[in-house]
Design an enzyme around this catalytic site. Structure first.
Site, PDB file in Angstrom:
ATOM      1  N   GLU A 185      -3.061   7.835 -11.382  1.00 29.99           N
ATOM      2  CA  GLU A 185      -2.265   6.895 -12.202  1.00 29.99           C
ATOM      3  C   GLU A 185      -2.796   7.102 -13.431  1.00 29.99           C
ATOM      4  O   GLU A 185      -3.861   6.711 -13.826  1.00 29.99           O
ATOM      5  CB  GLU A 185      -3.427   5.802 -10.920  1.00 29.99           C
ATOM      6  CG  GLU A 185      -3.329   6.012 -10.150  1.00 29.99           C
ATOM      7  CD  GLU A 185      -4.426   5.016  -9.422  1.00 29.99           C
ATOM      8  OE1 GLU A 185      -4.546   3.411 -10.504  1.00 29.99           O
ATOM      9  OE2 GLU A 185      -5.107   4.873  -8.464  1.00 29.99           O
ATOM     10  N   ARG A 235       2.592  -7.332  -9.920  1.00 28.27           N
ATOM     11  CA  ARG A 235       3.106  -6.353  -8.664  1.00 28.27           C
ATOM     12  C   ARG A 235       3.604  -7.308  -7.427  1.00 28.27           C
ATOM     13  O   ARG A 235       3.808  -6.828  -6.765  1.00 28.27           O
ATOM     14  CB  ARG A 235       2.159  -5.042  -7.948  1.00 28.27           C
ATOM     15  CG  ARG A 235       0.088  -5.822  -7.946  1.00 28.27           C
ATOM     16  CD  ARG A 235      -0.331  -4.576  -7.253  1.00 28.27           C
ATOM     17  NE  ARG A 235      -1.457  -5.491  -7.143  1.00 28.27           N
ATOM     18  CZ  ARG A 235      -2.318  -5.138  -6.764  1.00 28.27           C
ATOM     19  NH1 ARG A 235      -2.661  -3.302  -6.554  1.00 28.27           N
ATOM     20  NH2 ARG A 235      -3.807  -5.455  -6.342  1.00 28.27           N
ATOM     21  N   GLN A 287      -7.203  -8.749  -8.199  1.00 30.85           N
ATOM     22  CA  GLN A 287      -7.326  -6.811  -8.790  1.00 30.85           C
ATOM     23  C   GLN A 287      -6.286  -6.925  -9.152  1.00 30.85           C
ATOM     24  O   GLN A 287      -4.837  -6.639  -8.605  1.00 30.85           O
ATOM     25  CB  GLN A 287      -7.873  -6.850  -7.336  1.00 30.85           C
ATOM     26  CG  GLN A 287      -7.907  -5.206  -7.638  1.00 30.85           C
ATOM     27  CD  GLN A 287      -8.351  -4.150  -7.582  1.00 30.85           C
ATOM     28  OE1 GLN A 287      -9.744  -4.625  -7.995  1.00 30.85           O
ATOM     29  NE2 GLN A 287      -8.818  -3.167  -6.803  1.00 30.85           N
ATOM     30  N   ASP A 304     -13.377   8.234  -7.030  1.00 29.50           N
ATOM     31  CA  ASP A 304     -12.501   6.933  -8.287  1.00 29.50           C
ATOM     32  C   ASP A 304     -12.772   7.430  -9.786  1.00 29.50           C
ATOM     33  O   ASP A 304     -14.259   7.138  -9.404  1.00 29.50           O
ATOM     34  CB  ASP A 304     -12.905   5.847  -7.381  1.00 29.50           C
ATOM     35  CG  ASP A 304     -12.189   4.684  -7.487  1.00 29.50           C
ATOM     36  OD1 ASP A 304     -12.730   2.893  -7.207  1.00 29.50           O
ATOM     37  OD2 ASP A 304     -11.155   4.717  -8.802  1.00 29.50           O
ATOM     38  N   HIS A 309       0.214   2.754 -10.344  1.00 29.28           N
ATOM     39  CA  HIS A 309      -0.613   3.208  -9.615  1.00 29.28           C
ATOM     40  C   HIS A 309       0.160   3.860  -8.335  1.00 29.28           C
ATOM     41  O   HIS A 309      -0.198   3.940  -7.152  1.00 29.28           O
ATOM     42  CB  HIS A 309      -1.589   1.796  -8.303  1.00 29.28           C
ATOM     43  CG  HIS A 309      -2.533   1.899  -8.041  1.00 29.28           C
ATOM     44  ND1 HIS A 309      -2.600   2.398  -7.316  1.00 29.28           N
ATOM     45  CD2 HIS A 309      -3.943   1.613  -7.895  1.00 29.28           C
ATOM     46  CE1 HIS A 309      -3.788   2.914  -6.499  1.00 29.28           C
ATOM     47  NE2 HIS A 309      -4.867   1.762  -7.562  1.00 29.28           N
ATOM     48  N   ARG A 319       0.552  -1.298   0.606  1.00 33.65           N
ATOM     49  CA  ARG A 319      -0.177  -0.007  -0.015  1.00 33.65           C
ATOM     50  C   ARG A 319       0.736   1.181  -0.144  1.00 33.65           C
ATOM     51  O   ARG A 319       1.062   1.824   1.034  1.00 33.65           O
ATOM     52  CB  ARG A 319      -0.807  -0.251   0.852  1.00 33.65           C
ATOM     53  CG  ARG A 319      -1.686   1.147   1.152  1.00 33.65           C
ATOM     54  CD  ARG A 319      -3.003   0.839   0.097  1.00 33.65           C
ATOM     55  NE  ARG A 319      -3.817  -0.047   0.528  1.00 33.65           N
ATOM     56  CZ  ARG A 319      -4.944  -0.382  -0.352  1.00 33.65           C
ATOM     57  NH1 ARG A 319      -4.816   0.325  -1.840  1.00 33.65           N
ATOM     58  NH2 ARG A 319      -5.789  -1.431  -0.603  1.00 33.65           N
TER      59      ARG A 319
HETATM   60  O1  TA6 Z   1      -6.966   2.665  -8.626  1.00 39.05           O
HETATM   61  C1  TA6 Z   1      -7.874   3.113  -8.066  1.00 39.05           C
HETATM   62  C2  TA6 Z   1      -8.675   1.495  -7.447  1.00 39.05           C
HETATM   63  O2  TA6 Z   1      -8.662   1.070  -9.022  1.00 39.05           O
HETATM   64  C3  TA6 Z   1      -9.399   1.740  -6.966  1.00 39.05           C
HETATM   65  O3  TA6 Z   1     -10.668   1.311  -7.551  1.00 39.05           O
HETATM   66  C4  TA6 Z   1      -8.834   0.980  -5.847  1.00 39.05           C
HETATM   67  O4  TA6 Z   1      -9.252  -0.503  -5.750  1.00 39.05           O
HETATM   68  C5  TA6 Z   1      -7.519   1.396  -5.972  1.00 39.05           C
HETATM   69  O5  TA6 Z   1      -7.488   0.967  -7.071  1.00 39.05           O
HETATM   70  C6  TA6 Z   1      -6.767   0.003  -4.847  1.00 39.05           C
HETATM   71  O6  TA6 Z   1      -6.907  -1.209  -5.317  1.00 39.05           O
HETATM   72  P1  TA6 Z   1      -5.654  -2.149  -4.763  1.00 39.05           P
HETATM   73  O7  TA6 Z   1      -6.543  -3.543  -4.836  1.00 39.05           O
HETATM   74  O8  TA6 Z   1      -4.474  -2.323  -4.783  1.00 39.05           O
HETATM   75  O9  TA6 Z   1      -6.414  -2.008  -3.209  1.00 39.05           O
END
Ligand code: TA6
Length: 281
Positions: A255, A83, A78, A197, A152, A61
């Protein structure tokens, strides 16, 4: 003389890049080719949560998570697997500026998740008051594949409620906090009053510089035309174990990427996508 040193950070192997002027440095983990910190004049310009988890398989994070080959939720975990994989160090160069290459290739684990052979090279270049990172994707397979990708980046801010992002006026965006509705940015700057977002389509293509207040400028290659702007707000942050409500005011994510549609890459073709982050003052 610029210096590249190997170091361990929270148990993860990485590199510390120090610019020859001694005033700029970067910590880069092999895990995720993750830029963990970037410091100029002793100021930490990227946010890293004090609750960040350093565990194999988990996203860190803060800093600059590399999203590839999938932005957001989908068939893969996700934001994809790049990463949370360990990259290997390639060429390092300390003549003139300072640059480092990291590499990642398909392996048994990735082929199970995503049945395509690939090679990624992440090149990091650190200058006096800026850094550039460039991802090269090469299709090593006999079939074409598609991907979405994004840097990101978590930027440190004094207080999100006093933070403004400039350069996206008149750009169309998907508002993920309002049911994914398509809207147009009518304000000169984006301000943050709650969870934000948004995916600005082709936001990087307009002529206005992409700025955070008057401090940071983000410039993307034309291959990364989209811009995502995110802050979880207090409520969402409370429920994020590696953020917490004390952290949401301290960062904004701006981003750059190619996320509105997929990059299509044929066999043996390569694609490059870069961002430059510059400290303006
Ligand atoms: O980039 C924005 C996003 O897609 C948000 O919707 C939120 O989910 C963020 O990324 C963080 O995602 P993560 O999987 O790193 O917690």
């Amino acid at each position: 003389m610029s210096v590249v040193e190997f170091e361990y950070k929270s148990g993860f192997p990485g590199l510390r890049l120090t610019h020859s002027n001694g005033d700029a440095s970067m910590e880069l983990l092999l895990y995720g080719a993750h830029v963990l910190s970037w410091t100029v004049h002793n100021k930490q310009l990227l946010f890293l949560s004090d609750r960040a988890v350093f565990e194999q398989g988990k996203a860190i994070r803060g800093g600059v998570p590399v999203v590839w080959p999938q932005f957001g939720p989908g068939p893969l975990p996700q934001h994809g697997f790049a990463r949370v994989k360990t990259w290997r160090v390639g060429k390092t160069n300390i003549d003139g500026g300072i640059s480092v290459d990291l590499h990642l290739e398909h392996d048994e684990e990735t082929l199970k998740l995503w049945p395509h052979k690939f090679h990624l090279t992440m090149t990091l270049r650190l200058s006096e008051k800026s850094f550039v990172q460039e991802l090269t994707v090469t299709n090593q397979d006999s079939q074409a594949f598609e991907f979405t990708t994004l840097y990101h980046t978590y930027f440190t801010v004094d207080d999100i409620k006093n933070t403004k992002v400039f350069g996206l006026n008149n750009v169309t965006y998907l508002d993920k906090v309002d049911g994914g509705k398509t809207k147009t940015e009518t304000n000169q700057s984006i301000e943050f009053t709650g969870e934000t977002d948004r995916v600005y389509k082709d936001g990087g293509k307009n002529s206005n510089p992409l700025l955070i207040d008057d401090r940071i400028q983000i410039t993307a290659s034309s291959t990364m035309p989209d811009v995502v702007v995110w802050n979880p707000g207090q409520e969402r942050a409370k429920g994020m174990a590696d953020v917490g409500e004390h952290n949401f005011p301290k960062y904004v994510c701006v981003e750059v990427g190619h996320v509105s549609d997929a990059v299509k890459l044929g066999p043996n073709e390569s694609w490059k996508g870069a961002q430059e982050i510059k400290l303006l003052q």
